[in-house]
Motif scaffolding. Structure first.
Motif, PDB file in Angstrom:
ATOM      1  N   GLY A  84       0.811  -1.200   0.000  1.00 24.11           N
ATOM      2  CA  GLY A  84       0.000   0.000   0.000  1.00 24.11           C
ATOM      3  C   GLY A  84       0.843   1.247   0.000  1.00 24.11           C
ATOM      4  O   GLY A  84       1.867   1.321   0.682  1.00 24.11           O
ATOM      5  N   PHE A  85       0.406   2.243  -0.769  1.00 24.29           N
ATOM      6  CA  PHE A  85       1.106   3.519  -0.851  1.00 24.29           C
ATOM      7  C   PHE A  85       0.159   4.639  -0.437  1.00 24.29           C
ATOM      8  O   PHE A  85      -0.973   4.713  -0.932  1.00 24.29           O
ATOM      9  CB  PHE A  85       1.613   3.764  -2.278  1.00 24.29           C
ATOM     10  N   SER A  86       0.606   5.504   0.463  1.00 23.31           N
ATOM     11  CA  SER A  86      -0.137   6.693   0.889  1.00 23.31           C
ATOM     12  C   SER A  86      -1.495   6.304   1.473  1.00 23.31           C
ATOM     13  O   SER A  86      -1.551   5.573   2.452  1.00 23.31           O
ATOM     14  CB  SER A  86      -0.241   7.677  -0.285  1.00 23.31           C
ATOM     15  N   ILE A  87      -2.584   6.744   0.861  1.00 23.63           N
ATOM     16  CA  ILE A  87      -3.918   6.351   1.352  1.00 23.63           C
ATOM     17  C   ILE A  87      -4.040   4.826   1.309  1.00 23.63           C
ATOM     18  O   ILE A  87      -4.639   4.223   2.195  1.00 23.63           O
ATOM     19  CB  ILE A  87      -5.034   6.985   0.484  1.00 23.63           C
ATOM     20  N   GLY A  88      -3.454   4.212   0.288  1.00 20.91           N
ATOM     21  CA  GLY A  88      -3.465   2.748   0.205  1.00 20.91           C
ATOM     22  C   GLY A  88      -2.725   2.105   1.366  1.00 20.91           C
ATOM     23  O   GLY A  88      -3.088   1.029   1.830  1.00 20.91           O
ATOM     24  N   ALA A  89      -1.683   2.779   1.862  1.00 20.58           N
ATOM     25  CA  ALA A  89      -0.961   2.281   3.032  1.00 20.58           C
ATOM     26  C   ALA A  89      -1.829   2.388   4.279  1.00 20.58           C
ATOM     27  O   ALA A  89      -1.842   1.487   5.119  1.00 20.58           O
ATOM     28  CB  ALA A  89       0.337   3.063   3.210  1.00 20.58           C
ATOM     29  N   GLN A  90      -2.584   3.478   4.392  1.00 21.71           N
ATOM     30  CA  GLN A  90      -3.490   3.634   5.527  1.00 21.71           C
ATOM     31  C   GLN A  90      -4.578   2.555   5.496  1.00 21.71           C
ATOM     32  O   GLN A  90      -4.932   1.984   6.527  1.00 21.71           O
ATOM     33  CB  GLN A  90      -4.116   5.022   5.518  1.00 21.71           C
ATOM     34  N   ASN A 109       3.980   2.009   2.680  1.00 20.27           N
ATOM     35  CA  ASN A 109       4.831   3.135   2.313  1.00 20.27           C
ATOM     36  C   ASN A 109       4.047   4.440   2.413  1.00 20.27           C
ATOM     37  O   ASN A 109       3.005   4.582   1.790  1.00 20.27           O
ATOM     38  CB  ASN A 109       5.359   2.944   0.887  1.00 20.27           C
ATOM     39  N   SER A 110       4.551   5.367   3.206  1.00 19.88           N
ATOM     40  CA  SER A 110       3.983   6.718   3.343  1.00 19.88           C
ATOM     41  C   SER A 110       2.581   6.729   3.927  1.00 19.88           C
ATOM     42  O   SER A 110       1.690   7.409   3.426  1.00 19.88           O
ATOM     43  CB  SER A 110       3.990   7.450   1.996  1.00 19.88           C
ATOM     44  N   ALA A 111       2.396   6.017   5.011  1.00 21.96           N
ATOM     45  CA  ALA A 111       1.085   5.982   5.681  1.00 21.96           C
ATOM     46  C   ALA A 111       1.040   7.071   6.742  1.00 21.96           C
ATOM     47  O   ALA A 111       1.106   6.806   7.925  1.00 21.96           O
ATOM     48  CB  ALA A 111       0.848   4.623   6.314  1.00 21.96           C
ATOM     49  N   LEU A 112       0.922   8.308   6.315  1.00 20.51           N
ATOM     50  CA  LEU A 112       0.860   9.428   7.247  1.00 20.51           C
ATOM     51  C   LEU A 112      -0.419   9.313   8.069  1.00 20.51           C
ATOM     52  O   LEU A 112      -1.521   9.400   7.533  1.00 20.51           O
ATOM     53  CB  LEU A 112       0.883  10.756   6.487  1.00 20.51           C
ATOM     54  N   LEU A 113      -0.277   9.093   9.360  1.00 25.48           N
ATOM     55  CA  LEU A 113      -1.433   8.886  10.216  1.00 25.48           C
ATOM     56  C   LEU A 113      -1.771  10.111  11.056  1.00 25.48           C
ATOM     57  O   LEU A 113      -2.879  10.232  11.565  1.00 25.48           O
ATOM     58  CB  LEU A 113      -1.213   7.685  11.129  1.00 25.48           C
TER      59      LEU A 113
END
Length: 126
Positions: A84-90, A109-113
């Motif tokens: 998952g990347f970004s929103i996909g990581a979340q 990758n890049s799961a800014l929470l």
């Protein structure tokens, strides 16, 4: 299920789910798919993106539930891996929270929470 997704690779291989980031679609994984051809690959389109752009709501939780349902339907006895990347990581993290023993491995990758305070004035109007 209103979920739209593409399949690729070896239908007998372990399941690999590529979850795209916000503002894009599954096409962002086009260069990676050939490199993982020994897996049974699924590339979904998230709510509000691509083929599903008419869907006005977006929920990390609901996307995670939809993707878990898809994987459960396709799993058989195969191990499941997610990327998952970004929103996909979340969404990937939410999938792991909902079904911790279901997913064998994940690359997040890049799961800014936590929202970045300096970005709020720019993001809020959108």
């Amino acid at each position: 299920m209103a979920l739209h997704y593409k399949e690729a690779g070896d239908s007998n291989g372990e399941l690999l789910l590529f979850i795209h980031g916000g503002g894009v679609d599954g096409w962002m994984w086009d260069q990676q798919i050939p490199k993982f051809s020994n897996y049974h690959i699924h590339v979904p389109t998230l709510q509000g993106h691509g083929e599903r752009s008419d869907k006005t709501s977006f929920s990390i939780h609901q996307n995670a539930v939809e993707l878990l349902e898809l994987l459960e339907e396709k799993q058989g006895s195969k191990r499941i891996h997610i990327v998952g990347f970004s929103i996909g990581a979340q969404i990937g993290l939410e999938m792991i929270r909902l079904a911790p023993n279901f997913i064998h491995s994940a690359m997040i990758n890049s799961a800014l929470l936590t929202p970045m305070k300096f970005a709020v004035p720019f993001v809020k109007p959108m």
